[in-house]
Design a protein around this motif. Structure first.
Motif, PDB file in Angstrom:
ATOM      1  N   ILE A  49       4.093   2.286  -0.185  1.00  0.00           N
ATOM      2  CA  ILE A  49       3.353   1.017  -0.110  1.00  0.00           C
ATOM      3  C   ILE A  49       2.128   1.189   0.787  1.00  0.00           C
ATOM      4  O   ILE A  49       1.043   0.692   0.482  1.00  0.00           O
ATOM      5  CB  ILE A  49       4.272  -0.118   0.392  1.00  0.00           C
ATOM      6  N   GLY A  50       2.290   1.912   1.898  1.00  0.00           N
ATOM      7  CA  GLY A  50       1.182   2.136   2.819  1.00  0.00           C
ATOM      8  C   GLY A  50       0.077   2.983   2.226  1.00  0.00           C
ATOM      9  O   GLY A  50      -1.092   2.794   2.539  1.00  0.00           O
ATOM     10  N   ILE A  51       0.428   3.925   1.370  1.00  0.00           N
ATOM     11  CA  ILE A  51      -0.597   4.758   0.729  1.00  0.00           C
ATOM     12  C   ILE A  51      -1.465   3.917  -0.198  1.00  0.00           C
ATOM     13  O   ILE A  51      -2.677   4.110  -0.276  1.00  0.00           O
ATOM     14  CB  ILE A  51       0.067   5.925  -0.032  1.00  0.00           C
ATOM     15  N   PHE A  52      -0.839   2.982  -0.878  1.00  0.00           N
ATOM     16  CA  PHE A  52      -1.562   2.169  -1.859  1.00  0.00           C
ATOM     17  C   PHE A  52      -1.951   0.781  -1.334  1.00  0.00           C
ATOM     18  O   PHE A  52      -2.191  -0.125  -2.116  1.00  0.00           O
ATOM     19  CB  PHE A  52      -0.723   2.041  -3.141  1.00  0.00           C
ATOM     20  N   ASP A  53      -2.030   0.617  -0.003  1.00  0.00           N
ATOM     21  CA  ASP A  53      -2.483  -0.660   0.575  1.00  0.00           C
ATOM     22  C   ASP A  53      -3.913  -0.972   0.132  1.00  0.00           C
ATOM     23  O   ASP A  53      -4.757  -0.078   0.048  1.00  0.00           O
ATOM     24  CB  ASP A  53      -2.449  -0.604   2.104  1.00  0.00           C
ATOM     25  N   SER A  54      -4.155  -2.240  -0.083  1.00  0.00           N
ATOM     26  CA  SER A  54      -5.520  -2.658  -0.430  1.00  0.00           C
ATOM     27  C   SER A  54      -6.350  -2.801   0.848  1.00  0.00           C
ATOM     28  O   SER A  54      -5.819  -2.837   1.958  1.00  0.00           O
ATOM     29  CB  SER A  54      -5.490  -3.980  -1.192  1.00  0.00           C
ATOM     30  N   ALA A  55      -7.645  -2.905   0.671  1.00  0.00           N
ATOM     31  CA  ALA A  55      -8.549  -3.064   1.818  1.00  0.00           C
ATOM     32  C   ALA A  55      -8.255  -4.366   2.561  1.00  0.00           C
ATOM     33  O   ALA A  55      -8.348  -4.425   3.794  1.00  0.00           O
ATOM     34  CB  ALA A  55      -9.999  -3.037   1.350  1.00  0.00           C
ATOM     35  N   ALA A  56      -7.872  -5.425   1.825  1.00  0.00           N
ATOM     36  CA  ALA A  56      -7.554  -6.701   2.471  1.00  0.00           C
ATOM     37  C   ALA A  56      -6.326  -6.568   3.374  1.00  0.00           C
ATOM     38  O   ALA A  56      -6.301  -7.137   4.477  1.00  0.00           O
ATOM     39  CB  ALA A  56      -7.312  -7.770   1.412  1.00  0.00           C
ATOM     40  N   GLU A  57      -5.337  -5.826   2.932  1.00  0.00           N
ATOM     41  CA  GLU A  57      -4.133  -5.645   3.759  1.00  0.00           C
ATOM     42  C   GLU A  57      -4.433  -4.812   4.998  1.00  0.00           C
ATOM     43  O   GLU A  57      -3.886  -5.061   6.078  1.00  0.00           O
ATOM     44  CB  GLU A  57      -3.023  -5.007   2.921  1.00  0.00           C
ATOM     45  N   ILE A  58      -5.294  -3.822   4.853  1.00  0.00           N
ATOM     46  CA  ILE A  58      -5.668  -2.995   6.003  1.00  0.00           C
ATOM     47  C   ILE A  58      -6.499  -3.816   6.989  1.00  0.00           C
ATOM     48  O   ILE A  58      -6.308  -3.723   8.205  1.00  0.00           O
ATOM     49  CB  ILE A  58      -6.431  -1.737   5.536  1.00  0.00           C
ATOM     50  N   ASP A  59      -7.393  -4.652   6.486  1.00  0.00           N
ATOM     51  CA  ASP A  59      -8.195  -5.523   7.363  1.00  0.00           C
ATOM     52  C   ASP A  59      -7.322  -6.528   8.089  1.00  0.00           C
ATOM     53  O   ASP A  59      -7.572  -6.861   9.247  1.00  0.00           O
ATOM     54  CB  ASP A  59      -9.268  -6.255   6.559  1.00  0.00           C
ATOM     55  N   LYS A  60      -6.272  -7.013   7.411  1.00  0.00           N
ATOM     56  CA  LYS A  60      -5.362  -7.968   8.037  1.00  0.00           C
ATOM     57  C   LYS A  60      -4.642  -7.329   9.241  1.00  0.00           C
ATOM     58  O   LYS A  60      -4.306  -8.006  10.208  1.00  0.00           O
ATOM     59  CB  LYS A  60      -4.328  -8.444   7.016  1.00  0.00           C
ATOM     60  N   ALA A  61      -4.441  -6.009   9.187  1.00  0.00           N
ATOM     61  CA  ALA A  61      -3.786  -5.291  10.281  1.00  0.00           C
ATOM     62  C   ALA A  61      -4.814  -4.663  11.223  1.00  0.00           C
ATOM     63  O   ALA A  61      -4.509  -3.700  11.929  1.00  0.00           O
ATOM     64  CB  ALA A  61      -2.868  -4.212   9.718  1.00  0.00           C
ATOM     65  N   GLN A  62      -6.010  -5.209  11.248  1.00  0.00           N
ATOM     66  CA  GLN A  62      -7.103  -4.776  12.120  1.00  0.00           C
ATOM     67  C   GLN A  62      -7.456  -3.305  11.923  1.00  0.00           C
ATOM     68  O   GLN A  62      -7.666  -2.551  12.867  1.00  0.00           O
ATOM     69  CB  GLN A  62      -6.758  -5.059  13.579  1.00  0.00           C
ATOM     70  N   GLY A  63      -7.466  -2.877  10.658  1.00  0.00           N
ATOM     71  CA  GLY A  63      -7.899  -1.522  10.326  1.00  0.00           C
ATOM     72  C   GLY A  63      -6.828  -0.450  10.441  1.00  0.00           C
ATOM     73  O   GLY A  63      -7.110   0.721  10.252  1.00  0.00           O
ATOM     74  N   VAL A  64      -5.625  -0.837  10.779  1.00  0.00           N
ATOM     75  CA  VAL A  64      -4.537   0.140  10.919  1.00  0.00           C
ATOM     76  C   VAL A  64      -3.692   0.112   9.654  1.00  0.00           C
ATOM     77  O   VAL A  64      -3.310  -0.952   9.178  1.00  0.00           O
ATOM     78  CB  VAL A  64      -3.661  -0.190  12.153  1.00  0.00           C
ATOM     79  N   ARG A  65      -3.400   1.272   9.125  1.00  0.00           N
ATOM     80  CA  ARG A  65      -2.512   1.353   7.956  1.00  0.00           C
ATOM     81  C   ARG A  65      -1.063   1.276   8.460  1.00  0.00           C
ATOM     82  O   ARG A  65      -0.342   2.276   8.501  1.00  0.00           O
ATOM     83  CB  ARG A  65      -2.744   2.645   7.191  1.00  0.00           C
ATOM     84  N   ILE A  66      -0.663   0.087   8.837  1.00  0.00           N
ATOM     85  CA  ILE A  66       0.624  -0.111   9.505  1.00  0.00           C
ATOM     86  C   ILE A  66       1.811   0.266   8.611  1.00  0.00           C
ATOM     87  O   ILE A  66       2.793   0.831   9.086  1.00  0.00           O
ATOM     88  CB  ILE A  66       0.749  -1.560  10.054  1.00  0.00           C
ATOM     89  N   ASN A  67       1.716  -0.027   7.315  1.00  0.00           N
ATOM     90  CA  ASN A  67       2.814   0.341   6.414  1.00  0.00           C
ATOM     91  C   ASN A  67       2.969   1.853   6.317  1.00  0.00           C
ATOM     92  O   ASN A  67       4.084   2.365   6.285  1.00  0.00           O
ATOM     93  CB  ASN A  67       2.595  -0.249   5.019  1.00  0.00           C
ATOM     94  N   LEU A  68       1.858   2.553   6.291  1.00  0.00           N
ATOM     95  CA  LEU A  68       1.911   4.013   6.218  1.00  0.00           C
ATOM     96  C   LEU A  68       2.548   4.591   7.468  1.00  0.00           C
ATOM     97  O   LEU A  68       3.452   5.428   7.388  1.00  0.00           O
ATOM     98  CB  LEU A  68       0.503   4.570   6.018  1.00  0.00           C
ATOM     99  N   TRP A  69       2.094   4.143   8.634  1.00  0.00           N
ATOM    100  CA  TRP A  69       2.644   4.676   9.880  1.00  0.00           C
ATOM    101  C   TRP A  69       4.105   4.289  10.083  1.00  0.00           C
ATOM    102  O   TRP A  69       4.914   5.119  10.519  1.00  0.00           O
ATOM    103  CB  TRP A  69       1.790   4.221  11.070  1.00  0.00           C
ATOM    104  N   ALA A  70       4.440   3.050   9.772  1.00  0.00           N
ATOM    105  CA  ALA A  70       5.837   2.624   9.917  1.00  0.00           C
ATOM    106  C   ALA A  70       6.735   3.400   8.953  1.00  0.00           C
ATOM    107  O   ALA A  70       7.844   3.820   9.318  1.00  0.00           O
ATOM    108  CB  ALA A  70       5.966   1.125   9.672  1.00  0.00           C
ATOM    109  N   GLY A  71       6.262   3.616   7.735  1.00  0.00           N
ATOM    110  CA  GLY A  71       7.037   4.374   6.758  1.00  0.00           C
ATOM    111  C   GLY A  71       7.249   5.813   7.190  1.00  0.00           C
ATOM    112  O   GLY A  71       8.342   6.368   7.035  1.00  0.00           O
TER     113      GLY A  71
END
Length: 102
Positions: A49-71
């Motif tokens: 899910i983190g690999i395929f996050d959209s730009a809106a989801e990454i912006d919502k997390a202040q530029g951090v790919r939180i799903n990728l790191w948590a995964g």
């Protein structure tokens, strides 16, 4: 001598088979295997899910790919649990020995 078609009972073989069953049960129900397996499965899902996050989801997390790191953290933790279980397998419980006369 009567042979009823039954093989002779060998107490040493019976004891060895009982110990093998206890050992298999101890490994099967080892909590490290369950926890490790679940974390690996969820880690793979969240990482994908983190690999395929959209730009809106990454912006919502202040530029951090939180799903990728948590995964990835979940995946590493799950693999560590499975490695630990593989390196130090669970010991089978001691057999219930009854004392004579009880």
């Amino acid at each position: 001598m009567s042979n009823d078609g039954q093989p002779a009972k060998d107490p040493l073989i019976d004891e060895t088979q009982a110990e093998q069953r206890r050992s298999a049960a101890a490994r099967l129900f080892d909590v490290r295997r369950v926890i490790g397996g679940l974390f690996v499965a969820y880690g793979i899902i969240v990482t994908l899910i983190g690999i395929f996050d959209s730009a809106a989801e990454i912006d919502k997390a202040q530029g951090v790919r939180i799903n990728l790191w948590a995964g990835l953290v979940m995946l590493v933790f799950g693999l560590l649990m499975l490695f630990w279980q593989w390196r130090r397998p669970a010991e089978p419980p001691a057999p219930n020995e009854q004392q004579p006369g009880s």
